[in-house]
Design an enzyme around this catalytic site. Structure first.
Site, PDB file in Angstrom:
ATOM      1  N   ASN A 212      31.683  41.343  35.111  1.00 24.75           N
ATOM      2  CA  ASN A 212      32.856  40.912  35.883  1.00 24.75           C
ATOM      3  C   ASN A 212      33.489  39.907  35.328  1.00 24.75           C
ATOM      4  O   ASN A 212      32.810  38.982  34.859  1.00 24.75           O
ATOM      5  CB  ASN A 212      32.458  40.351  37.514  1.00 24.75           C
ATOM      6  CG  ASN A 212      33.800  40.047  38.349  1.00 24.75           C
ATOM      7  OD1 ASN A 212      34.700  39.209  37.859  1.00 24.75           O
ATOM      8  ND2 ASN A 212      33.591  40.699  39.423  1.00 24.75           N
ATOM      9  N   VAL A 213      34.724  39.853  34.807  1.00 25.59           N
ATOM     10  CA  VAL A 213      35.425  38.991  33.879  1.00 25.59           C
ATOM     11  C   VAL A 213      36.142  37.664  34.660  1.00 25.59           C
ATOM     12  O   VAL A 213      36.719  36.927  33.779  1.00 25.59           O
ATOM     13  CB  VAL A 213      36.426  39.591  33.180  1.00 25.59           C
ATOM     14  CG1 VAL A 213      35.836  40.644  32.006  1.00 25.59           C
ATOM     15  CG2 VAL A 213      37.496  40.498  33.804  1.00 25.59           C
TER      16      VAL A 213
END
Length: 151
Positions: free
Chosen positions: A41-42
């Site tokens: 997840n960025v």
């Protein structure tokens, strides 16, 4: 039947003017008890780039503090749900968070940014219109690993 999963309390203080809402924490986030814990997840990478920290070198609690220091609160549209896996499309028996209470307790919130369309759709369904009309709303692309646009 699967048990109801419960989301986290908000990471917020009275100085916050912006609120970022996800839909519901992922399986990994629930297990770690951390917002956006999945390594792909960025979210934290983007926040780190904007606010000057490195995800891998900055402990979780410190990351939350950095966001709050910059007036950014985190929460989710849902307080709980039943869901197999982490996909928003699998959410059943959605229980909304109490936005009326949050926006009453934290009247400085002027902007709400949604981490993906599902977060907005749940908020839109459950949040009273008088509160929706009090804030600027912006839907952003999801930072989830399921969103191939960012990965």
């Amino acid at each position: 039947m699967k048990a109801l999963e419960h989301a986290f309390p908000p990471s917020i203080d009275v100085a916050c003017t912006r609120l970022i809402l996800g839909s519901m924490p992922s399986v990994k986030s629930l297990a770690e008890q951390q917002y956006y814990a999945h390594p792909r997840n960025v979210f934290w990478d983007i926040m780190g780039e904007l606010l000057g920290f490195e995800r891998a070198l900055t402990p979780y609690e410190q990351r939350l503090e950095i966001l709050r220091r910059h007036g950014i609160a985190l929460w989710d549209s849902l307080a709980g749900c039943i869901r197999k896996g982490s996909l928003d499309s699998n959410i059943k028996n959605a229980v909304p968070n109490d936005f009326k209470q949050l926006l009453t307790d934290f009247p400085g919130i002027r902007y709400i940014y949604f981490n993906g369309g599902s977060a907005y759709n749940f908020f839109d369904k459950y949040c009273p219109d008088d509160y929706k009309n009090r804030v600027v709303i912006k839907v952003l692309p999801s930072t989830s690993p399921a969103n191939a646009v960012l990965n």
